[in-house]
Design an enzyme around this catalytic site. Sequence first.
Site, PDB file in Angstrom:
ATOM      1  N   ARG A 137       0.849  -1.188   0.000  1.00 57.65           N
ATOM      2  CA  ARG A 137       0.000   0.000   0.000  1.00 57.65           C
ATOM      3  C   ARG A 137       0.886   1.240   0.000  1.00 57.65           C
ATOM      4  NH1 ARG A 137       1.674   2.001   3.997  1.00 57.65           N
ATOM      5  NH2 ARG A 137       0.495   3.885   3.589  1.00 57.65           N
ATOM      6  N   GLY A 138       0.245   2.407  -0.183  1.00 54.07           N
ATOM      7  CA  GLY A 138       1.001   3.645  -0.338  1.00 54.07           C
ATOM      8  C   GLY A 138       1.224   3.846  -1.837  1.00 54.07           C
ATOM      9  N   ALA A 139       0.954   5.080  -2.301  1.00 53.98           N
ATOM     10  CA  ALA A 139       0.897   5.318  -3.746  1.00 53.98           C
ATOM     11  C   ALA A 139       2.146   4.845  -4.508  1.00 53.98           C
ATOM     12  CB  ALA A 139       0.619   6.805  -3.990  1.00 53.98           C
ATOM     13  N   ARG A 181      -7.005  -0.618  -7.421  1.00 54.33           N
ATOM     14  CA  ARG A 181      -7.332   0.522  -6.551  1.00 54.33           C
ATOM     15  C   ARG A 181      -7.370   1.780  -7.427  1.00 54.33           C
ATOM     16  NH1 ARG A 181      -4.277   1.248  -1.006  1.00 54.33           N
ATOM     17  NH2 ARG A 181      -6.261   2.213  -0.436  1.00 54.33           N
ATOM     18  N   GLN A 200      -3.044   2.850   9.722  1.00 57.50           N
ATOM     19  CA  GLN A 200      -1.698   2.885   9.116  1.00 57.50           C
ATOM     20  C   GLN A 200      -0.727   3.706   9.976  1.00 57.50           C
ATOM     21  OE1 GLN A 200      -4.554   3.278   7.466  1.00 57.50           O
ATOM     22  NE2 GLN A 200      -4.427   2.604   5.339  1.00 57.50           N
ATOM     23  N   ASP A 223      -1.827  10.796  -2.684  1.00 56.55           N
ATOM     24  CA  ASP A 223      -2.095   9.710  -3.646  1.00 56.55           C
ATOM     25  C   ASP A 223      -2.290  10.230  -5.063  1.00 56.55           C
ATOM     26  OD1 ASP A 223      -2.947   8.585  -0.886  1.00 56.55           O
ATOM     27  OD2 ASP A 223      -2.630   6.868  -2.234  1.00 56.55           O
ATOM     28  N   ASN A 261      -5.424  12.392  -0.359  1.00 56.14           N
ATOM     29  CA  ASN A 261      -4.619  11.565   0.555  1.00 56.14           C
ATOM     30  C   ASN A 261      -5.588  10.842   1.485  1.00 56.14           C
ATOM     31  OD1 ASN A 261      -1.966  10.703   1.478  1.00 56.14           O
ATOM     32  ND2 ASN A 261      -2.402  11.813   3.354  1.00 56.14           N
ATOM     33  N   LYS A 262      -5.036  10.040   2.363  1.00 53.12           N
ATOM     34  CA  LYS A 262      -5.844   9.223   3.281  1.00 53.12           C
ATOM     35  C   LYS A 262      -6.946  10.036   3.952  1.00 53.12           C
ATOM     36  CE  LYS A 262      -5.664   5.752   3.860  1.00 53.12           C
ATOM     37  NZ  LYS A 262      -6.597   4.900   3.048  1.00 53.12           N
TER      38      LYS A 262
END
Length: 364
Positions: A58-60, A102, A212, A253, A263-264
């Site tokens: 995970r994470g862009a 995603r 996270q 992201d 972003n998140k």
Amino acid sequence: MAPHNRADSAPLPSVRWTGGIDGRLILLDQTRLPLEETLIECRDVDALVEAIRALRVRGAPAIGIAAAYGICLAAAALPDSDDRLQWRSALADARAQLAASRPTAVNLFWALDRMTRVVEECITDSCVSQSDLRQRLLDEAHAIREEDRRMCHAIGRFGAELLPPSAGVLTHCNAGGLATAEYGTALGVIFTAHDQGKSIHVYVDETRPLLQGARLTTWELAQHGVPHTLICDSMAAQVMREGRVQAVITGADRIAANGDAANKIGTYGLALLAEAHHIPFYVAAPSSTFDLQLPDGDAIPIEQRSADEITCGLGRRTAPRGVEVYNPAFDVTPARLIAGLVTERGVIAPVSPDAIRKVLARPQ
Ligand code: MRU
């Protein structure tokens, strides 16, 4: 996917390829952290798509790197044949599968576009054999990973200049080495400032619903020896009001042409709180996270995730069965709330479409 339990204690990369053109993709399963450091092996695209959807990787930037290696897995699985149209169609199918994993992080599509360009170059060159195709794809995936590693260190150097000699810094989600090739974007800035001798204390939002921040960011900060304090997301305003925070920094992201940044979920709220407390809010991201095709953040697709993450996220049910749930995984922070975008080519501040284009056009 075969799980491996980790035997040694050396730092593990989130995404790694082992072997040559017939190799395998190794991921550090981020859903098991911080309790277990478990490596999983992806031997085919289906396994990788499952790993991306489940946030094992995970994470862009890390998603983009993993997807690039996914095309290498698909190339390794091509039947022995000189039928170039068959190569193209099988790799296009793999691309479509990965692209559907995603929707929000543009790095995924950016990396897949780079791999598709290599496929097209190879297919239109009759001198390129099937094994040349595999090798060129693997070289490109390695290049994407190596570039990301270098970009993160450059982001760290530019961003560290923004932090005062002594500062409380609040961050959200995880934008560290786990989310990238290594080192991270927002955490890269914090690591560099810390290594320069600045006195940085990080306030880590736990980042509901998937934690996270609590699970991954604290783990990375502890490994790097950076002092930090974990807070619930709802405590950010009070922590700011108490004067503990002098800067907020997060990853992103996808950043639109005007600087609006996805972003998140929870990042937008933090940016509003930062504005209310006169605290600068920075976003750190490589050029691969910018989507200049989109004029503003309204066009950024926001991933919707399962209700279970909210009602059963901590291993037990915490809400009545059947309750209606809304679970967007990301939000969009308007450019006007962002004091600076920290990229590997420099800091974009104040944020404007012109400044973004100008800085991104700089040679690396
Ligand atoms: O759902 P996740 O964990 O993939 O979300 C990740 C984030 O929002 C990160 O902040 C972002 O990808 C930047 S990572 C350098």
